[in-house]
Design a protein around this motif. Structure first.
Motif, short mmCIF file in Angstrom:
data_model
loop_
_atom_site.label_atom_id
_atom_site.label_comp_id
_atom_site.label_asym_id
_atom_site.label_seq_id
_atom_site.Cartn_x
_atom_site.Cartn_y
_atom_site.Cartn_z
N ASP A 142 -16.35 1.05 7.41
CA ASP A 142 -16.07 2.28 8.11
C ASP A 142 -15.46 3.29 7.02
N GLY A 143 -15.56 3.15 5.71
CA GLY A 143 -14.97 4.05 4.87
C GLY A 143 -13.74 3.34 4.17
N ALA A 170 -7.42 6.45 1.65
CA ALA A 170 -6.95 7.72 2.40
C ALA A 170 -5.53 7.77 3.01
N PRO A 171 -4.59 8.69 2.44
CA PRO A 171 -3.43 8.56 2.93
C PRO A 171 -3.57 9.14 4.59
N LEU A 172 -2.34 8.44 5.18
CA LEU A 172 -2.29 8.71 6.53
C LEU A 172 -0.88 9.02 6.82
N ARG A 173 -0.31 10.33 7.15
CA ARG A 173 0.82 10.52 7.75
C ARG A 173 1.39 9.92 8.79
N ALA A 174 2.38 9.08 8.93
CA ALA A 174 2.38 8.30 10.10
C ALA A 174 3.96 8.57 10.59
N GLY A 175 4.62 9.74 10.06
CA GLY A 175 5.93 9.96 10.68
C GLY A 175 7.07 9.74 9.58
N GLY A 176 8.16 10.25 10.01
CA GLY A 176 9.55 9.84 9.36
C GLY A 176 9.81 8.49 9.13
N LEU A 177 10.83 8.35 8.37
CA LEU A 177 11.33 6.92 7.86
C LEU A 177 11.74 6.16 8.97
N ASP A 178 12.15 6.86 10.31
CA ASP A 178 12.25 6.18 11.28
C ASP A 178 11.07 5.47 12.13
N ARG A 179 9.94 5.92 11.70
CA ARG A 179 8.84 5.30 12.12
C ARG A 179 8.46 3.94 11.34
N ALA A 180 8.80 3.76 10.12
CA ALA A 180 8.81 2.56 9.19
C ALA A 180 8.82 1.33 10.14
N ALA A 181 9.92 1.47 10.85
CA ALA A 181 9.90 -0.07 11.39
C ALA A 181 9.10 -0.37 12.45
N TYR A 182 8.39 0.51 13.09
CA TYR A 182 7.12 0.47 13.78
C TYR A 182 5.98 -0.14 12.88
N LEU A 183 5.68 0.49 11.68
CA LEU A 183 4.74 -0.09 10.89
C LEU A 183 5.02 -1.53 10.27
#
Length: 212
Positions: A142-143, A170-183
């Motif tokens: 898929d790349g 490929a970099p993927l902007r996934a939001g601020g540091l508050d979103r890191a917990a979801y990752l």
């Protein structure tokens, strides 16, 4: 670019070797001088102490087992210590028995690290094992592999995005540091599926079907 790496384990070797191969200056810092020197020789980098790696260059990769992070950060100083205002890439996973987050009920790992150090933390590279990062490049049918980036500092995000591209990803902007917990939670879920012999890709429809 000059990159300090805290740790001498698998993730340190996989990412550090790739960045050294891309022309960056990499310094591996560890508690064991012998391990740091051996890794530096394999990866065409330099060896030093954890403190030397923390103060080396433009970016620092935190590549320690999560259970060792708090003690190491205390050694390096609190929010006014060696990592204050530095670009710190957090690739750790706080995953314990049963593939559960050990940070459950509190702040996520990346947020706790940022609060403890005053560093400009970017969560990245934690969602896949070292075996993938050792591929040149990490690309499949898929790349190129997408690398989610969570952070609040624009300059730091641009720098880490460049390091992602140096891997062939490929970099993927996934939001601020508050979103890191979801990752972090997503990664724990994925690890559990992989270890159970399940392919997480079968959970998802094609992009077009999901966004129709």
């Amino acid at each position: 670019m000059r990159i300090g790496i805290l740790g001498t384990g698998n993730m340190a070797e996989a990412l550090g070797t790739q960045w050294a191969g891309a022309g960056h200056q990499v310094l591996f810092g560890g508690r064991s001088p012998e391990r740091a020197r051996a890794l530096a020789a394999r990866a065409c980098g330099k060896a030093g102490t954890l403190r030397e790696a923390a103060s080396f260059g433009d970016a620092v990769l935190l590549a320690l087992p999560h259970e060792a992070v708090a003690g190491t950060l205390r050694e390096l100083g609190a929010a006014d210590g060696a990592l204050h205002d530095r670009l710190l890439i957090d690739c750790t996973n706080a995953v314990g028995p049963g593939f559960r987050l050990t940070t459950e009920g509190g702040p996520g790992a990346a947020r706790a690290i940022a609060d403890a150090t005053g560093a400009r933390v970017i969560k990245a590279f934690n969602h896949l094992p070292d075996t993938v990062w050792r591929l040149t490049p990490p690309a499949f049918a898929d790349g190129p592999v997408a690398v989610p980036l969570c952070g609040d500092d624009e300059e730091a995000l641009r720098t880490v995005a460049a390091l992602v591209r140096d891997l062939g990803c490929a970099p993927l902007r996934a939001g601020g540091l508050d979103r890191a917990a979801y990752l972090e939670a997503t990664t724990a879920f994925l690890i559990g599926l992989w270890h159970s012999g399940h392919d997480p890709r079968t959970l998802l429809p094609p992009f077009e079907a999901a966004t129709a």
